[in-house]
Design a protein around this motif. Structure first.
Motif, short mmCIF file in Angstrom:
data_model
loop_
_atom_site.label_atom_id
_atom_site.label_comp_id
_atom_site.label_asym_id
_atom_site.label_seq_id
_atom_site.Cartn_x
_atom_site.Cartn_y
_atom_site.Cartn_z
N VAL A 14 0.85 -1.20 0.00
CA VAL A 14 0.00 0.00 0.00
C VAL A 14 0.89 1.26 0.00
O VAL A 14 0.65 2.20 -0.75
N LYS A 15 1.92 1.25 0.84
CA LYS A 15 2.85 2.39 0.90
C LYS A 15 3.53 2.59 -0.45
O LYS A 15 3.63 3.72 -0.95
N THR A 16 3.99 1.53 -1.07
CA THR A 16 4.65 1.61 -2.38
C THR A 16 3.71 2.16 -3.44
O THR A 16 4.09 3.02 -4.24
N ILE A 17 2.47 1.70 -3.43
CA ILE A 17 1.49 2.18 -4.41
C ILE A 17 1.21 3.67 -4.21
O ILE A 17 1.17 4.44 -5.18
N PHE A 18 1.05 4.11 -2.96
CA PHE A 18 0.80 5.53 -2.70
C PHE A 18 2.00 6.39 -3.12
O PHE A 18 1.83 7.48 -3.67
N ILE A 19 3.20 5.93 -2.87
CA ILE A 19 4.40 6.67 -3.29
C ILE A 19 4.44 6.76 -4.81
O ILE A 19 4.71 7.83 -5.38
N ALA A 20 4.16 5.67 -5.51
CA ALA A 20 4.16 5.67 -6.98
C ALA A 20 3.12 6.63 -7.53
O ALA A 20 3.39 7.39 -8.47
N ILE A 21 1.93 6.62 -6.96
CA ILE A 21 0.86 7.53 -7.40
C ILE A 21 1.28 8.98 -7.13
O ILE A 21 1.12 9.85 -7.99
N GLY A 22 1.83 9.25 -5.97
CA GLY A 22 2.28 10.60 -5.63
C GLY A 22 3.36 11.10 -6.57
O GLY A 22 3.30 12.24 -7.05
N LEU A 23 4.35 10.26 -6.85
CA LEU A 23 5.41 10.64 -7.78
C LEU A 23 4.86 10.90 -9.18
O LEU A 23 5.26 11.87 -9.84
N THR A 24 3.95 10.06 -9.62
CA THR A 24 3.33 10.25 -10.94
C THR A 24 2.61 11.58 -11.02
O THR A 24 2.75 12.32 -12.00
N LEU A 25 1.84 11.91 -10.00
CA LEU A 25 1.12 13.19 -9.99
C LEU A 25 2.08 14.38 -9.99
O LEU A 25 1.86 15.35 -10.72
N VAL A 26 3.13 14.33 -9.22
CA VAL A 26 4.11 15.42 -9.18
C VAL A 26 4.80 15.57 -10.54
O VAL A 26 4.92 16.68 -11.07
N ILE A 27 5.22 14.46 -11.12
CA ILE A 27 5.91 14.50 -12.42
C ILE A 27 4.99 15.07 -13.49
O ILE A 27 5.37 15.96 -14.25
N ARG A 28 3.75 14.58 -13.58
CA ARG A 28 2.81 15.05 -14.61
C ARG A 28 2.40 16.49 -14.40
O ARG A 28 2.17 17.23 -15.35
N THR A 29 2.30 16.93 -13.16
CA THR A 29 1.87 18.30 -12.88
C THR A 29 2.98 19.31 -13.11
O THR A 29 2.74 20.38 -13.68
N PHE A 30 4.21 18.99 -12.71
CA PHE A 30 5.26 19.98 -12.71
C PHE A 30 6.40 19.75 -13.71
O PHE A 30 7.13 20.68 -14.03
N LEU A 31 6.60 18.53 -14.19
CA LEU A 31 7.77 18.25 -15.02
C LEU A 31 7.45 17.87 -16.46
O LEU A 31 7.87 18.56 -17.39
N PHE A 32 6.76 16.78 -16.66
CA PHE A 32 6.50 16.25 -18.00
C PHE A 32 5.07 15.76 -18.09
O PHE A 32 4.52 15.27 -17.10
N SER A 33 4.50 15.86 -19.29
CA SER A 33 3.13 15.40 -19.45
C SER A 33 2.86 15.07 -20.91
O SER A 33 3.39 15.73 -21.80
N PRO A 34 2.01 14.08 -21.16
CA PRO A 34 1.58 13.84 -22.54
C PRO A 34 0.47 14.83 -22.90
O PRO A 34 -0.24 15.32 -22.03
N TYR A 35 0.34 15.12 -24.17
CA TYR A 35 -0.69 16.03 -24.67
C TYR A 35 -1.16 15.49 -26.01
O TYR A 35 -0.35 15.08 -26.83
N VAL A 36 -2.47 15.49 -26.25
CA VAL A 36 -3.02 14.98 -27.50
C VAL A 36 -3.28 16.15 -28.44
O VAL A 36 -3.93 17.13 -28.07
N VAL A 37 -2.74 16.06 -29.66
CA VAL A 37 -2.95 17.09 -30.68
C VAL A 37 -4.39 16.98 -31.15
O VAL A 37 -4.87 15.91 -31.50
#
Length: 180
Positions: A14-37
């Motif tokens: 559970v801890k690992t899953i929450f950390i992975a979700i948190g990291l994904t949200l931070v990365i997508r919000t502030f660093l990199f993100s996919p975008y559909v043309v």
């Protein structure tokens, strides 16, 4: 004893899953993100429904002329190419872009210019000269005949409304490529 071990294992998962979700949200919000043309305004460089990778770490003083950027609009986001930088004087005469009164070669328009000439028309209507204010960019789509951009609806783009710079096409996988 076995129940305690299983409980500890579950807590770790559970801890690992929450950390992975948190990291994904931070990365997508502030660093990199996919975008559909969405649409044909950037053809032939980018095509409708292609997924591009957007680098959000760029700051407004790091953008360059020719960069393909994502712009935050009031209703939707837009993908466009930076044509004019803050302080530039830009003008279009007979499909020739002039930046600070010097002709600028837009190699990414070669295919569209050929098509326009075959049709006996021009790709871009004449405009300008226009002097861009501080922290304002002038953007256009590569498919000038089918693009809502700084000429016809978006106006000048403030640096703070730029979400990021597109780096490469991510999908479809058969068309993965760097964006120039």
């Amino acid at each position: 004893m076995l129940n305690l071990k299983a409980n500890n294992e579950l807590k770790r998962w559970v801890k690992t899953i929450f950390i992975a979700i948190g990291l994904t949200l931070v990365i997508r919000t502030f660093l990199f993100s996919p975008y559909v043309v969405d649409g044909a305004s950037m053809e032939p460089t980018l095509h409708n429904h292609e997924k591009i990778f957007v680098n959000k770490v760029y700051y407004s003083d790091h953008f360059n002329r020719g960069d393909i950027i994502i712009i935050k609009g009031s209703d939707e986001n837009y993908v466009k190419r930076i044509i004019g930088m803050p302080g530039d004087e830009i003008e279009m005469k007979g499909d020739q872009l002039l930046i600070n009164r010097v002709p600028y070669k837009e190699t990414y328009l070669a295919e569209n210019l050929k098509f326009a000439k075959l049709q006996g028309s021009r790709l871009t209507e004449d405009f300008g000269p226009i002097v861009l204010p501080k922290n304002q960019y002038y953007v256009m789509g590569d498919n000038r005949l089918k693009s809502k951009d700084s000429r016809n609806g978006l106006g000048f783009i403030k640096g703070e409304n730029i979400i990021g710079k597109s780096e490469f096409v991510l999908f479809p996988f058969s068309k993965i490529r760097n964006i120039k």
